[in-house]
Design a protein around this motif. Sequence first.
Motif, PDB file in Angstrom:
ATOM      1  N   ALA A  60       0.826  -1.207   0.000  1.00 26.61           N
ATOM      2  CA  ALA A  60       0.000   0.000   0.000  1.00 26.61           C
ATOM      3  C   ALA A  60       0.861   1.259   0.000  1.00 26.61           C
ATOM      4  O   ALA A  60       0.576   2.230  -0.721  1.00 26.61           O
ATOM      5  N   GLU A  61       1.929   1.241   0.791  1.00 29.51           N
ATOM      6  CA  GLU A  61       2.826   2.396   0.850  1.00 29.51           C
ATOM      7  C   GLU A  61       3.519   2.628  -0.488  1.00 29.51           C
ATOM      8  O   GLU A  61       3.599   3.770  -0.971  1.00 29.51           O
ATOM      9  N   ILE A  62       4.014   1.548  -1.100  1.00 30.62           N
ATOM     10  CA  ILE A  62       4.702   1.675  -2.385  1.00 30.62           C
ATOM     11  C   ILE A  62       3.760   2.252  -3.438  1.00 30.62           C
ATOM     12  O   ILE A  62       4.107   3.189  -4.175  1.00 30.62           O
ATOM     13  N   LYS A  63       2.559   1.699  -3.521  1.00 27.15           N
ATOM     14  CA  LYS A  63       1.610   2.151  -4.547  1.00 27.15           C
ATOM     15  C   LYS A  63       1.195   3.606  -4.346  1.00 27.15           C
ATOM     16  O   LYS A  63       1.087   4.369  -5.317  1.00 27.15           O
ATOM     17  N   GLU A  64       0.976   3.987  -3.109  1.00 28.62           N
ATOM     18  CA  GLU A  64       0.562   5.361  -2.841  1.00 28.62           C
ATOM     19  C   GLU A  64       1.702   6.339  -3.108  1.00 28.62           C
ATOM     20  O   GLU A  64       1.508   7.379  -3.744  1.00 28.62           O
ATOM     21  N   THR A  65       2.892   5.997  -2.659  1.00 31.16           N
ATOM     22  CA  THR A  65       4.038   6.891  -2.821  1.00 31.16           C
ATOM     23  C   THR A  65       4.417   7.059  -4.290  1.00 31.16           C
ATOM     24  O   THR A  65       4.815   8.143  -4.722  1.00 31.16           O
ATOM     25  N   CYS A  66       4.281   5.983  -5.072  1.00 32.16           N
ATOM     26  CA  CYS A  66       4.785   5.983  -6.447  1.00 32.16           C
ATOM     27  C   CYS A  66       3.680   6.070  -7.494  1.00 32.16           C
ATOM     28  O   CYS A  66       3.926   5.774  -8.672  1.00 32.16           O
ATOM     29  N   LYS A  67       2.479   6.468  -7.113  1.00 32.47           N
ATOM     30  CA  LYS A  67       1.352   6.433  -8.044  1.00 32.47           C
ATOM     31  C   LYS A  67       1.562   7.329  -9.266  1.00 32.47           C
ATOM     32  O   LYS A  67       0.993   7.079 -10.338  1.00 32.47           O
ATOM     33  N   ASN A  68       2.410   8.337  -9.153  1.00 33.15           N
ATOM     34  CA  ASN A  68       2.669   9.219 -10.295  1.00 33.15           C
ATOM     35  C   ASN A  68       4.029   8.965 -10.927  1.00 33.15           C
ATOM     36  O   ASN A  68       4.461   9.720 -11.800  1.00 33.15           O
ATOM     37  N   ASP A  69       4.696   7.898 -10.482  1.00 31.55           N
ATOM     38  CA  ASP A  69       6.023   7.549 -11.010  1.00 31.55           C
ATOM     39  C   ASP A  69       5.893   6.487 -12.106  1.00 31.55           C
ATOM     40  O   ASP A  69       4.913   5.740 -12.149  1.00 31.55           O
ATOM     41  N   PRO A  70       6.879   6.376 -12.992  1.00 31.15           N
ATOM     42  CA  PRO A  70       6.807   5.350 -14.048  1.00 31.15           C
ATOM     43  C   PRO A  70       6.919   3.932 -13.498  1.00 31.15           C
ATOM     44  O   PRO A  70       6.378   3.001 -14.087  1.00 31.15           O
ATOM     45  N   TYR A  71       7.633   3.762 -12.385  1.00 37.33           N
ATOM     46  CA  TYR A  71       7.783   2.439 -11.771  1.00 37.33           C
ATOM     47  C   TYR A  71       7.542   2.536 -10.270  1.00 37.33           C
ATOM     48  O   TYR A  71       7.829   3.565  -9.648  1.00 37.33           O
ATOM     49  N   ASP A  72       7.041   1.433  -9.709  1.00 32.63           N
ATOM     50  CA  ASP A  72       6.883   1.354  -8.258  1.00 32.63           C
ATOM     51  C   ASP A  72       8.173   0.933  -7.566  1.00 32.63           C
ATOM     52  O   ASP A  72       8.449   1.340  -6.442  1.00 32.63           O
ATOM     53  N   CYS A  73       8.938   0.071  -8.234  1.00 28.70           N
ATOM     54  CA  CYS A  73      10.130  -0.474  -7.586  1.00 28.70           C
ATOM     55  C   CYS A  73      11.066  -1.086  -8.620  1.00 28.70           C
ATOM     56  O   CYS A  73      10.689  -1.285  -9.781  1.00 28.70           O
ATOM     57  N   ILE A  74      12.277  -1.392  -8.167  1.00 26.80           N
ATOM     58  CA  ILE A  74      13.287  -2.021  -9.011  1.00 26.80           C
ATOM     59  C   ILE A  74      13.667  -3.359  -8.388  1.00 26.80           C
ATOM     60  O   ILE A  74      13.681  -3.503  -7.162  1.00 26.80           O
ATOM     61  N   VAL A  75      13.948  -4.354  -9.249  1.00 22.64           N
ATOM     62  CA  VAL A  75      14.272  -5.703  -8.774  1.00 22.64           C
ATOM     63  C   VAL A  75      15.437  -6.259  -9.591  1.00 22.64           C
ATOM     64  O   VAL A  75      15.396  -6.254 -10.823  1.00 22.64           O
ATOM     65  N   GLY A  76      16.471  -6.734  -8.921  1.00 23.63           N
ATOM     66  CA  GLY A  76      17.559  -7.419  -9.602  1.00 23.63           C
ATOM     67  C   GLY A  76      17.194  -8.877  -9.790  1.00 23.63           C
ATOM     68  O   GLY A  76      16.749  -9.534  -8.849  1.00 23.63           O
TER      69      GLY A  76
END
Length: 371
Positions: free
Chosen positions: A57-73
């Motif tokens: 929930a935190e990731i989605k709310e914080t990054c809702k206007n960003d191109p990506y929510d997160c990065i994964v190796g």
Amino acid sequence: MFTYQRCTRCVMDNASDPTITFDAEGHCNYCTDVLRRMPTEYFPNEDGKRRLDAMVAEIKETCKNDPYDCIVGVSGGIDSSYILYWGWTQGLRMLAVHIDDGLDNPIATENLRKLVEKTGVTMVIIQPDMAEYRDVLRSLLKGSLPNLAIAQDNLIVKALQDYAKENRIRYSLDGNNIAHESILERGRGINFNDGKYIKAVQKKFGEQPLVHTQFLTLTDRYLKRRHSGVIHLRPLNNMPYDIRSAIHALEEFCGFQYYGGKHYESILTRFLQCYYLPTKFGKDKRKSHYYSLIVSGQMTREEAMALLEKPLYSSEELLQADKQFLADYCGVSLDTFESWLALPPREEYSIPHSALNHIAPLARKFRRFIE
């Protein structure tokens, strides 16, 4: 005079790691440390589910206007593959990053292809300067140093930091977890983030100058990271992460194939763990891998002891095939490759390195506060 001792609670011993210590009951410092940490780091229960829900929930709310929510190796191995699969089930918009150094197990390569196709994530494939990269591997072999995979480990972390900064990604999902790797043999090893050490190895043993390849330093990794704005999360520590269940879920999802062992997604790391380290340095990394499964309830000590009696390589034919592959990769004859393997082992600390390596024991002691 050396006296062999094995932990009475796990399968760690002083043959693999001379720095290991035992208490009066014969319990080693590794499992004692893990059992102390687990209540505050591992939540395979309803508490963990609440933590995961809050995390997503935190990731989605914080990054809702960003191109990506997160990065994964991603490597094509189980842990990083499961992170990608789990993130997809949560509807996270992930940027996957993979280092293609020409050493991937073909099974892992196919796993990644199918996983990326099924999840629809964007994956960036980074290929290092191959002339320089191959020469770093040759240098590590000629130097008779233990961690042959240090260059790849370093470059994937650097790539993740660089791409997170470039794309303003605020969260990084890490596949490291207590269930499968709570114990990592330390001994007197050099941290793989120590670019100073890698460059010193190349200067001493290499032929190819490092012009295009930039390695991460310990300062970049542990000091500058705190000010990067990227939040590093380990979702697998908040779920009952069982290796058999994870493999089954990935098989059902995209036809994932198991490649035979921990870190066998790379031909180099398979050779490193199954032949090079045990033969030259007396280190059997299965001990730390199996104990991690013991502590998370996925294996008994008796099962681990029985597995340790089995050969490291599944067949002599596979060992010889890996040797030939790596000799060809390094651009040398098999005889030359074998001559490097026959060199006496060298301690990593004999090579110039960052002084930050020496505070690692203190950092581990206070890791909860540092992280």
